[in-house]
Design an enzyme around this catalytic site. Structure first.
Site, PDB file in Angstrom:
ATOM      1  N   SER A  69     -36.794  13.518   5.552  1.00 42.41           N
ATOM      2  CA  SER A  69     -37.246  14.866   5.810  1.00 42.41           C
ATOM      3  C   SER A  69     -37.875  15.541   4.580  1.00 42.41           C
ATOM      4  CB  SER A  69     -36.080  15.709   6.315  1.00 42.41           C
ATOM      5  OG  SER A  69     -35.113  15.874   5.301  1.00 42.41           O
ATOM      6  N   SER A 122     -33.188  11.015   3.577  1.00 45.83           N
ATOM      7  CA  SER A 122     -34.247  12.021   3.499  1.00 45.83           C
ATOM      8  C   SER A 122     -34.800  12.284   2.104  1.00 45.83           C
ATOM      9  CB  SER A 122     -33.760  13.350   4.085  1.00 45.83           C
ATOM     10  OG  SER A 122     -33.805  13.310   5.476  1.00 45.83           O
ATOM     11  N   LYS A 134     -37.367  22.358  -1.929  1.00 43.10           N
ATOM     12  CA  LYS A 134     -37.387  22.102  -0.483  1.00 43.10           C
ATOM     13  C   LYS A 134     -36.964  23.363   0.268  1.00 43.10           C
ATOM     14  CE  LYS A 134     -35.578  18.702   2.876  1.00 43.10           C
ATOM     15  NZ  LYS A 134     -34.650  17.564   3.087  1.00 43.10           N
TER      16      LYS A 134
END
Lengths: 95, 495
Positions: free
Chosen positions: B158, B182, B78
């Site tokens: 997210s 998330s 990420k």
């Protein structure tokens, strides 16, 4: 409590974010809606309850107070948008 | 193509060790899949050269029988994890061109264990969002589509890029971060497994901060076993994060024994919210039945302060964010706005932050600033932290009464449309986190397992919440739930 446009201006200034005049009304409406949602918390009885300060019951780890890193000004400055002679530079602060 | 990239981590470990495949072959296959997936927009950067270089070294290590846990396993990272000499910008304009001269602890541990970095994955800006639409790179797209409907769906957020990359077999596994759901919400939306560990299990050092008392890194994978493998390698005490825990990290994979006889599974009545779609309710009941059939005891429980979790979260998280994001001032890193000669340092801050932050980030900074400002601090922030204490004691009481794991749905719906008109109001978007924020507020480990599909064929997830530091048992229950659910991971390739 609703957030009026004056409060939006004040908060934006505290947060150091420029906002345009067109953004003021929509922001005051959005922030007021969110704030109203938060006000549900007012119906909880929190008398005698301590605020949570540590997520897990654990003493913070302490380490010896010794210098074990450093001497790398170039690495520290490498991402600065503006730098000169080993310093970060900003617009003139003193009149 | 894509045959190797669709392997699980545990299967790839076996094949690499046996010499049936090489890490270079595996990595090349992932790179081809990643490069052919531009429509999904999961990768914001592919680090091909670095990946192949690492893969060649891995193959040398394998030949020398110097095999670590993740030797030769290609994964995605990420964009919120700082990676040395590889651009990292948390999907924000304000960090354009930021190139960390250091590596986050979690990613360093993964490289030390032999993993290969394929690239950086799309996300919501500073992890603030539930649909991946607040990203400067544009939205990531869910590989799953509803039957007979070509509309692009959100992978959630997210960690949307991580969910998509794993579900679409662009990588073997990925890292995510979870502040209010998330990891788990995108896992549920993409039919993958996502685990948020106990607060303090993974070091936060080098992870771009959103809300420091809630943020945790965790794995996103194709199977529960893979999550156990990745979590073992990501975890551990770190001198650089004073909130990371000084506990021994067990081999989480060794907890998976398919035996959950006598385990007490709590079903919290407060999670049965108004307007919950029938299929979510059915999925939940079905999950409980399956665990019962496997020998667990199902117990009705009450977590009375659940309904206050979301409002408390949306005070605490923005408050911490407003403080954490104060560092983006155009001085030390990131972009500085163009200034006129007459403009002073205050105007530099204000313009830089006006141009650099997206709408949702500005909104949360302002809400947080308001909640922390003079005269309101007690009424909002301190009150929310008191409610947080109550939410945490709800959980401790239930665990003290003998409950081992709690079962809930992960999300109130399946994946929704990108640019959904019904999600225009920020509050409607926040409601996505209703089942997941409680675990962050209480610091508990929680995992989302793909457990079924809705009538249009979209994945649905069930969440298991465990006791602090008992990820091992949590994973074992999740492993049983996964096996009994027989979720079909195959997704049609349209991209």
């Amino acid at each position: 409590m609703a957030i009026d446009t004056e409060t939006v201006k004040h908060v934006a200034n505290l947060a150091r974010i420029n906002i345009t005049d067109e953004e003021l009304v929509p922001l005051s409406e959005e922030l007021s809606t969110i704030l109203k949602f938060m006000e549900q918390l007012n119906s909880v009885d929190v008398d005698g309850i301590d605020p949570l300060t540590s997520v897990t019951p654990m003493a913070l780890n302490l380490r010896d107070d010794i210098v074990d890193d450093g001497e790398k000004p170039n690495q520290i400055l490498m991402n600065a948008p503006n730098r000169r002679e080993g310093f970060f530079t900003v617009p003139k602060v003193i009149e | 193509m894509g045959e190797l990239s669709s392997l699980t981590i545990s299967k790839a470990q076996y094949e690499l060790k046996k010499g049936n495949i090489t890490s270079v072959e595996l990595t090349e296959d992932c790179l081809i899949e990643a490069k052919n997936s531009t429509e999904l927009n999961a990768f914001c950067m592919i680090t091909e050269e670095l990946a192949l270089d690492q893969a060649m070294k891995a193959d040398q290590d394998i030949r020398k029988k110097n095999i670590r846990k993740l030797t030769g396993i290609p994964i995605g990272i990420k964009d919120i994890f700082c990676t040395k000499r590889v651009k990292t910008q948390a999907a924000s304009r304000i960090l354009t061109n930021f190139t960390p001269p250091y590596e986050s602890t979690v990613t360093q541990k993964l490289w030390n264990s032999g993993a290969i970095m394929l690239g950086k994955l799309n996300m919501d800006e500073f992890a603030m969002g539930s649909s991946n639409e607040t990203s400067i790179y544009g939205p990531c797209v869910n590989p799953w589509k509803a039957k007979n409907d070509p509309t692009a769906l959100t992978p959630g957020g997210s960690s949307g890029g991580s969910g998509t990359a794993v579900a679409a077999n662009l990588c073997l596994g990925a890292t995510g971060t979870d502040t209010g759901g998330s990891i788990r919400q995108p896992a549920a939306f993409t039919g993958t497994v996502g685990l948020k560990p106990t607060y303090g299990r993974c070091s936060r050092w080098g992870i771009i901060a959103f809300a420091s008392s809630l943020d945790q890194a965790g794995p996103m994978t194709k199977s529960v076993r893979d999550s156990a493998i990745l979590l073992t390698e990501m975890s551990g005490f770190d001198q650089n994060d004073s909130t990371s825990a000084k506990y021994e990290v067990p081999d989480f994979e060794s907890f998976l024994n398919q035996n959950i006889k006598g385990q007490k599974i709590g079903i919290p009545k407060e999670y049965r919210v108004d307007g919950m779609p029938k299929e979510i309710e059915a999925l939940w009941e079905d999950g409980a039945e399956k665990l019962k059939a496997a020998g667990a005891k199902i117990i009705d429980i009450s977590l009375p302060h659940t309904r206050y979790a979301l409002p408390a979260y949306y005070v605490i998280a923005p408050a911490e964010a407003s403080s954490n994001l104060a560092r983006y001032d155009g001085v030390r890193f990131g972009e500085r706005a163009e200034l006129d000669k007459s403009e002073n340092i205050n105007e530099m801050y204000k313009k830089t932050r006006q141009n650099g932050f997206g709408k949702e980030v500005k909104r949360r900074i302002m809400i947080g600033t308001y909640a922390l400002s003079a005269g309101f601090y007690e009424a909002y922030y301190i009150r929310a932290q008191k409610v947080r204490t109550l939410i945490q004691s709800d959980f401790s009481e239930v665990f003290n009464r003998g409950v081992d794991v709690i079962l809930t749905p992960t999300t109130p719906t399946a994946a929704f449309k990108l640019k959904d008109d019904k999600k225009k109001n920020p509050l409607d978007m926040y409601l996505n986190d209703v089942f997941t924020v409680t675990a962050n507020l209480a610091g508990l480990p929680a995992i989302s397992v793909p457990a079924g599909k809705d009538e249009t064929g979209l994945p649905l997830g069930l969440q298991l919440i465990g006791k602090p530091w008992e990820e091992g048992n949590l994973l074992n229950v999740a492993d049983v739930l996964e096996k009994e659910s027989q979720f079909d991971h195959r997704v049609k390739n349209w991209w």
